[in-house]
Motif scaffolding. Structure first.
Motif, mmCIF file in Angstrom:
data_model
loop_
_atom_site.group_PDB
_atom_site.id
_atom_site.type_symbol
_atom_site.label_atom_id
_atom_site.label_comp_id
_atom_site.label_asym_id
_atom_site.label_seq_id
_atom_site.Cartn_x
_atom_site.Cartn_y
_atom_site.Cartn_z
ATOM 1 N N HIS A 1 0.860 -1.188 0.000
ATOM 2 C CA HIS A 1 0.000 0.000 0.000
ATOM 3 C C HIS A 1 0.891 1.231 0.000
ATOM 4 N N GLY A 2 0.272 2.413 -0.035
ATOM 5 C CA GLY A 2 1.023 3.632 -0.265
ATOM 6 C C GLY A 2 1.390 4.448 0.948
ATOM 7 N N HIS A 3 1.211 3.921 2.158
ATOM 8 C CA HIS A 3 1.641 4.676 3.338
ATOM 9 C C HIS A 3 3.155 4.874 3.294
ATOM 10 N N ASN A 4 3.596 6.037 3.764
ATOM 11 C CA ASN A 4 5.006 6.409 3.579
ATOM 12 C C ASN A 4 5.964 5.381 4.175
ATOM 13 N N ASP A 5 5.588 4.750 5.294
ATOM 14 C CA ASP A 5 6.536 3.837 5.944
ATOM 15 C C ASP A 5 6.717 2.532 5.162
ATOM 16 N N HIS A 6 5.894 2.293 4.152
ATOM 17 C CA HIS A 6 6.058 1.097 3.322
ATOM 18 C C HIS A 6 6.704 1.396 1.976
ATOM 19 N N ILE A 7 6.842 2.682 1.636
ATOM 20 C CA ILE A 7 7.355 3.045 0.302
ATOM 21 C C ILE A 7 8.518 4.020 0.336
ATOM 22 N N ASN A 8 8.908 4.495 1.527
ATOM 23 C CA ASN A 8 9.829 5.632 1.540
ATOM 24 C C ASN A 8 11.268 5.303 1.153
ATOM 25 N N ALA A 9 11.581 4.023 0.948
ATOM 26 C CA ALA A 9 12.893 3.673 0.384
ATOM 27 C C ALA A 9 12.759 3.135 -1.042
#
Length: 209
Positions: free
Chosen positions: A64-72
Motif C-alpha cells: 500500500h502507499g503509506h510512507n513507511d512502506h514506500i519511503n525507500a
C-alpha cells in the motif's frame, strides 16, 4: 527448487494526518540465489540492497502507499533499475511521499508476479488503504499481508482513506478462505497463520477495530 523467504526489519516514522509515529517495518524478500522480489521497501534502501546482495531485483512491490512502506522504494529503484509496483487506488497516498514520481507499473487483482519460478498472486484487500494488496504464494504456503491482517486482528482503520467495514470484508472474502496452514507474513511484528486468525473474526467485528 522453489523460492525462499527472507526478512529484514527497518525502522523509521509513519506519517499521516499531521502526526508521526516511530515504527519498525518488515521488508520481505522472495527469491533464490539469482533473483529476488522485494515487498515493501521501507526506510533504508542501503540495508535492503545489502540483503539483496548480487541478485537481480525483479520488482519492488508495495502492499500500500503509506510512507513507511514506500519511503525507500524510489532510492532502491534508482540503485537497481527495478520497477516499483503499486495498486492504482493508492496513488492518493503515494503522491504524499512522491508528488513528482509515479509508480512504474500498476498492480491488479488476480495478477501473478513470478520470481525464481514462484508465483505470487495479487489480492486487492482495501480497508487499511484503498489500494492495499496482499501477495499470496501458494507454493510457499505464504501470504504477505502488508497492513491488512496482523496477529490478533485487522490493520488500523482510524485514519484518512481507511474503513473498518471494508477491511473486514476484504479479510473475510479474500484471506480467510485460504488454507488454515498458510503463514501470514505481516508488515509489522510477528507472523501468524490463517488458521490462528480466522476464528477471531466475529470478535474483531464486535470490538470494532
Amino acid at each position: 527448487m522453489s523460492a525462499r523467504i527472507d526478512k529484514i526489519v527497518t525502522s523509521g516514522q509513519f506519517k499521516l494526518d499531521g502526526g508521526s509515529w516511530d515504527v519498525d517495518n518488515n521488508v520481505w524478500l522472495v527469491g533464490d540465489d539469482s533473483e529476488v522480489l522485494v515487498i515493501d521497501a521501507a526506510h533504508d534502501a542501503e540495508a535492503i540492497q545489502r540483503a539483496i546482495g548480487d541478485r537481480r531485483l525483479t520488482a519492488i512491490a508495495c502492499t500500500h502507499g503509506h510512507n513507511d512502506h514506500i519511503n525507500a522504494a524510489a532510492e532502491l529503484a534508482d540503485r537497481t533499475g527495478a520497477p516499483i509496483l503499486l495498486h492504482p487506488e493508492d496513488r492518493v497516498l503515494w503522491d504524499m511521499t512522491y508528488p513528482d514520481r509515479k509508480p512504474d507499473e500498476l498492480l491488479t487483482e488476480g495478477e501473478v508476479l513470478t520470481v525464481a519460478g514462484t508465483g505470487l498472486r495479487i489480492l486487492h484487500t482495501p480497508g487499511h488503504a484503498p489500494g492495499a494488496v496482499c501477495l499470496y504464494a501458494p507454493e510457499l504456503g505464504a501470504l504477505f499481508s502488508g497492513d491488512t491482517l496482523f496477529q490478533g486482528g485487522p490493520g488500523a482503520t482510524g485514519r484518512s482513506y481507511s474503513d473498518f467495514n471494508v477491511i473486514i470484508e476484504s479479510i473475510r472474502d479474500s484471506l480467510l478462505s485460504l488454507s488454515p496452514d498458510v503463514t501470514v507474513h505481516t508488515g509489522h511484528g510477528d507472523s501468524t497463520s490463517i488458521g490462528a486468525e480466522a476464528p477471531q473474526l466475529d470478535e474483531w467485528i464486535k470490538r470494532g477495530h
